[in-house]
Design an enzyme around this catalytic site. Structure first.
Site, PDB file in Angstrom:
ATOM      1  N   LYS B  65     -44.435 -11.952 -37.066  1.00 47.82           N
ATOM      2  CA  LYS B  65     -44.374 -10.582 -37.397  1.00 47.82           C
ATOM      3  C   LYS B  65     -44.961  -9.952 -37.790  1.00 47.82           C
ATOM      4  CE  LYS B  65     -41.079  -7.006 -35.028  1.00 47.82           C
ATOM      5  NZ  LYS B  65     -39.235  -6.737 -34.960  1.00 47.82           N
ATOM      6  N   SER B 140     -38.478  -5.266 -30.606  1.00 45.68           N
ATOM      7  CA  SER B 140     -39.677  -4.969 -31.126  1.00 45.68           C
ATOM      8  C   SER B 140     -40.204  -6.313 -31.465  1.00 45.68           C
ATOM      9  CB  SER B 140     -39.945  -4.263 -32.345  1.00 45.68           C
ATOM     10  OG  SER B 140     -38.921  -5.091 -33.195  1.00 45.68           O
ATOM     11  N   SER B 164     -34.014  -6.531 -32.396  1.00 47.02           N
ATOM     12  CA  SER B 164     -35.296  -7.185 -31.880  1.00 47.02           C
ATOM     13  C   SER B 164     -35.285  -8.875 -31.186  1.00 47.02           C
ATOM     14  CB  SER B 164     -36.131  -6.171 -32.535  1.00 47.02           C
ATOM     15  OG  SER B 164     -36.029  -4.435 -32.812  1.00 47.02           O
TER      16      SER B 164
END
Lengths: 95, 472
Positions: B65, B140, B164
């Site tokens: 990420k 996310s 997330s």
């Protein structure tokens, strides 16, 4: 509920954010809706509850007071939007 | 195959890069693809493999990420504010991955500063769900989830502040683990809400999650909130019998509003555990419904403080031709941050401002303790909890983007876990009539990741939901 536009503008000033009138209007409503949700917490009697700021009950460890990662001026300035002679540059503050 | 040298890390990496180049224009799962760095790492991995010095992750292509700082590799946090930012240091997570010989293929797309439940707030555009590109992948860590579901990597790394990792894992049909707060170092993770943020693996199975967790876990002197506790052998713990395991079923996680297809999938999953010898124990976590308001006070409060560092001076976006210093701060922040980030900074600034601090922030901290106490009482009766991960399956892009409260409710089953600092794992347990993945969540006491992985592994040994993959 809706938050008064003056309050939204005051909070924006504190947060260093610029909002146009449309944004002030929509944020007044959206923040109000979220704070309505927060109002649910008032149903709970928390007078005797100790606030929890962190999920773990652990002491903050201390580390030895030694210099690490020193002398990296070039690397740290590399991402600066503007720098001169080894310093971050900003608009003139004092005329 | 890597260890038997039937396949080289270079060939494997090249094949993944080719697949990314082909599919990323459709999915937008990556912000940065590091062809050169990945191939260099693959060459080193081959050398290690040749020397017989490999570990479980040597030569394995992974994606990370874009909120983990990677030295000299662009790290944006999904924000215009950090577009082009090249960190001068390495996060502990990526350092450990590299030391283990994993190949970092690139940096995955994400909601801006990890604020979002649908991956629509990224400055680099939304991520598409590989099961149906009209749908969101969840957020996310939606880029990491979509990349893995589409087999653009063999494992990915996400971060979980309110769900997330687990929510996008559920919506894309993968296994996502949020470890105990502090189990994995936060050093070099761009901060959203510091008392909630936790890195974790997103994988195709619990067995893979055990391998990645093993590499990432452990105390880090650079993060004063990382736990000083031994790291167990997670893979060795996988084959634990389910006989006598007590699984709590919290009544509050089965509301009438729950998608009936999700309810049916959960009933079937519970039956699998019962057949393996587990016992189901109905119980109550009475403060569950207070988690969303508690979270949406605490997380923005911490975010408003963490994001104060973005002032356009030392790094990040700076506006054009500032009039004076105040104008530089204000316009740089207003132009550099997107709408959701600005909204949360405003909310956080509001609840922390004098006059509102006690009514909102302090109140939320007290309710946070009540929520954590609920879990502690539950774990006196049961070994772990089983709940849905999400209230529905993946929803269409754009559906909730203008309604923050509706969007925030997407994380209704995951947020409590972050407030209490507990480990939790989402794994696939079914599909709806459209074929979209359904996830279930397992929650364990602090530092009991081994228990979560063992129970998830038992389920995956008896079922094949985790083996389904989207057609692309």
């Amino acid at each position: 509920m809706s938050i008064p536009p003056e309050t939204v503008k005051q909070v924006a000033l504190l947060a260093r954010l610029q909002l146009d009138d449309a944004a002030v209007g929509s944020l007044a409503g959206q923040l109000g809706a979220i704070l309505d949700l927060a109002g649910q917490l008032d149903e709970l009697d928390t007078r005797e509850v100790v606030p929890m700021s962190h999920p773990l009950d652990m002491p903050i460890p201390e580390r030895a007071d030694v210099v690490v990662n020193g002398n990296r001026r070039e690397a740290l300035l590399a991402n600066a939007p503007d720098h001169v002679q080894g310093y971050f540059q900003v608009p003139r503050i004092i005329e | 195959m890597l260890r038997a040298r039937k396949l080289s890390a270079r060939d494997l990496t090249a094949a993944f890069l080719e697949r990314i180049d082909r599919l990323n224009p459709i999915l937008n799962a990556f912000i940065t693809i590091d062809h050169e760095g990945a191939m260099a790492a693959a060459r080193q991995a081959d050398e290690r493999l040749d020397r017989g010095q490999s570990t479980g992750l040597t030569g394995i292509p992974v994606a990370v990420k874009d909120l983990f700082c990677t030295e000299n590799l662009t790290t944006t946090c999904g924000s215009r504010m950090l577009a082009g930012f090249r960190p001068p240091y390495e996060s502990t997570v990526t350092r450990k991955l590299k030391e283990a010989g994993a190949i970092i293929l690139g940096k995955t797309n994400m909601d801006e500063f990890a604020m979002g439940s649908s991956n629509e707030t990224s400055w680099f555009g939304p991520v598409k769900n590989p099961w149906d590109t009209r749908l969101i992948p969840g957020g996310s860590s939606g880029g990491s989830a979509a990349a893995l579901a589409a087999r653009l990597a063999l494992a990915t790394i996400g971060s979980d502040t309110g769900g997330s990792i687990r929510q996008p894992a559920a919506l894309t049909g993968i296994t996502g683990l949020k470890p105990t707060y502090g189990r994995i170092s936060r050093y070099g993770m761009i901060a959203f809400a510091s008392s909630l943020d936790q890195a974790g693996p997103m994988t195709l199975s619990a067995a893979d999650a055990a391998l990645v967790l093993q590499v990432l876990s452990g105390h880090d002197p650079s993060d004063s909130t990382s736990i000083q506790a031994d790291v167990p052998d997670y893979s060795a713990a996988l084959n634990t019998s389910m006989e006598g395991v007590r699984i709590g079923i919290p009544v509050e996680y089965r509301p009438d509003t729950l998608d009936p297809e999700i309810a049916r999938a959960l009933d079937a999953a519970q039956e699998v555990f019962v057949q393996q010898g587990a016992t189901l124990v109905p119980l109550s976590l009475p403060h569950t419904r207070h988690a969303i308001p508690t979270y949406y006070i605490i997380a923005p409060a911490e975010a408003s403080s963490n994001l104060a560092r973005y002032d356009g001076i030392r790094f990040g976006y700076r506006c054009q031709d500032p009039r004076d210093l105040g104008d530089l701060y204000t316009r740089s922040r207003s132009e550099g941050f997107g709408a959701e980030v600005r909204r949360r900074i405003m909310l956080g600034t509001y609840v922390l401002s004098s006059g509102y601090y006690d009514a909102y922030y302090r109140k939320a901290q007290k309710v946070r303790r009540l929520i954590a106490d609920d879990f502690q009482r539950a774990f006196a009766q049961v070994d772990l909890l089983l709940t849905p991960t999400t209230p529905g399956t993946a929803f269409p892009l754009g559906e909730k983007v203008d309604d923050p409260v509706a969007m925030y409710l997407s994380d209704i089953f995951t947020i409590n876990v972050n407030l209490a600092g507990l480990p939790a794992l989402s794994l696939p347990c079914g599909a709806d009539t459209r074929g979209l993945p359904i996830g279930m969540q397992l929650i364990a006491p602090i530092l009991k990741e081994d228990r979560l992985l063992a129970v998830a592994h038992a389920f995956q040994s008896a079922t094949s939901w985790h083996q389904r993959k989207p057609e692309l």
